[in-house]
Design a protein around this motif. Structure first.
Motif, PDB file in Angstrom:
ATOM      1  N   ALA A   9      -3.867  -4.649   6.533  1.00  0.00           N
ATOM      2  CA  ALA A   9      -4.522  -5.509   7.476  1.00  0.00           C
ATOM      3  C   ALA A   9      -3.806  -7.029   7.551  1.00  0.00           C
ATOM      4  O   ALA A   9      -3.705  -7.585   8.674  1.00  0.00           O
ATOM      5  N   HIS A  10      -2.836  -7.497   6.508  1.00  0.00           N
ATOM      6  CA  HIS A  10      -2.116  -8.451   6.623  1.00  0.00           C
ATOM      7  C   HIS A  10      -1.600  -8.439   5.359  1.00  0.00           C
ATOM      8  O   HIS A  10      -1.721  -7.675   4.307  1.00  0.00           O
ATOM      9  N   ILE A  23       3.021 -10.703   8.241  1.00  0.00           N
ATOM     10  CA  ILE A  23       2.560 -10.051   9.157  1.00  0.00           C
ATOM     11  C   ILE A  23       1.232 -10.084   9.195  1.00  0.00           C
ATOM     12  O   ILE A  23       0.297 -10.199   8.235  1.00  0.00           O
ATOM     13  N   GLU A  24       0.365  -9.667  10.418  1.00  0.00           N
ATOM     14  CA  GLU A  24      -1.129  -9.291  10.517  1.00  0.00           C
ATOM     15  C   GLU A  24      -0.959  -7.882  10.147  1.00  0.00           C
ATOM     16  O   GLU A  24      -0.247  -7.268   9.542  1.00  0.00           O
ATOM     17  N   ILE A  69       0.224   0.836  18.227  1.00  0.00           N
ATOM     18  CA  ILE A  69      -0.605  -0.431  18.044  1.00  0.00           C
ATOM     19  C   ILE A  69      -0.034  -1.604  18.126  1.00  0.00           C
ATOM     20  O   ILE A  69      -0.462  -2.729  18.038  1.00  0.00           O
ATOM     21  N   GLY A  70       1.326  -1.733  18.164  1.00  0.00           N
ATOM     22  CA  GLY A  70       2.068  -3.128  18.230  1.00  0.00           C
ATOM     23  C   GLY A  70       2.104  -4.034  16.881  1.00  0.00           C
ATOM     24  O   GLY A  70       2.085  -4.909  16.996  1.00  0.00           O
ATOM     25  N   GLY A  71       1.930  -3.339  15.744  1.00  0.00           N
ATOM     26  CA  GLY A  71       1.616  -3.825  14.668  1.00  0.00           C
ATOM     27  C   GLY A  71       2.845  -4.346  14.049  1.00  0.00           C
ATOM     28  O   GLY A  71       4.266  -4.114  14.690  1.00  0.00           O
ATOM     29  N   LEU A 133      -0.826  -8.513  -0.207  1.00  0.00           N
ATOM     30  CA  LEU A 133      -1.177  -7.717   0.961  1.00  0.00           C
ATOM     31  C   LEU A 133      -2.631  -7.174   0.804  1.00  0.00           C
ATOM     32  O   LEU A 133      -3.282  -7.290  -0.276  1.00  0.00           O
ATOM     33  N   MET A 134      -3.299  -6.899   1.767  1.00  0.00           N
ATOM     34  CA  MET A 134      -4.546  -6.187   1.757  1.00  0.00           C
ATOM     35  C   MET A 134      -4.367  -4.871   2.542  1.00  0.00           C
ATOM     36  O   MET A 134      -4.137  -4.672   3.839  1.00  0.00           O
ATOM     37  N   ASN A 135      -4.195  -3.859   1.710  1.00  0.00           N
ATOM     38  CA  ASN A 135      -3.861  -2.453   1.975  1.00  0.00           C
ATOM     39  C   ASN A 135      -5.168  -2.103   3.042  1.00  0.00           C
ATOM     40  O   ASN A 135      -6.461  -2.229   2.417  1.00  0.00           O
TER      41      ASN A 135
END
Length: 146
Positions: A9-10, A23-24, A69-71, A133-135
């Motif tokens: 998620a970020h 990153i987001e 998704i353009g992540g 990180l938030m997996n």
């Protein structure tokens, strides 16, 4: 080359208390170059990562890629992925690429990623890094290119 992908998620990387990359939503890539790895492996690994369909579509199925998704892509060098513990309890890292070659392949991978994808952040090669990180999922996928 080996990589561990984590859909996040970020995520961010800190070195000595300062954020060096963040990153987001996207992928955190822990990247390891091993002895005998070459440029073509870096190219193939990146192509696989960018096209891997591990993000949810409208129906909630893993059907979309990072490109779809353009992540963001956060690339962190991680020589410890070359660890071998078959001989005991202390890991051996003899399969990891020599530091100069590991740096060269890491920098090549990052350069290719920046040329192919709009949002790329990195850690700092060889530094003592703290990765936050938030997996998302959680989704964690190991990859190896030979």
């Amino acid at each position: 080359m080996k990589a561990v992908l984590q859909r996040v998620a970020h995520a961010r990387v800190e070195v000595e208390g300062r954020t060096v990359g963040a990153i987001e939503a996207g992928l955190l890539v822990l990247l390891c170059a091993e002895r005998g790895d070459h440029d073509a492996l870096a190219e193939r690994l990146l192509a696989k990562i960018l096209k891997m369909r591990i993000f949810a579509d409208e129906a909630g199925k893993m059907n979309r890629s990072l490109q779809d998704i353009g992540g963001g892509l956060l690339v962190v060098s991680q020589f410890t992925l070359a660890a071998d513990v078959s001989g005991g309890n202390r890991p051996s890292f003899t399969q990891a690429a020599a530091p100069d070659e590991g740096r060269r392949l890491y920098e090549l991978f990052v350069g290719l990623a920046r040329a192919a994808h709009p949002v790329v952040a990195t850690g700092e090669f060889g530094a003592d890094m703290q990765v936050h990180l938030m997996n998302d999922g959680p989704v964690t996928i190991p990859l190896q290119m030979k």
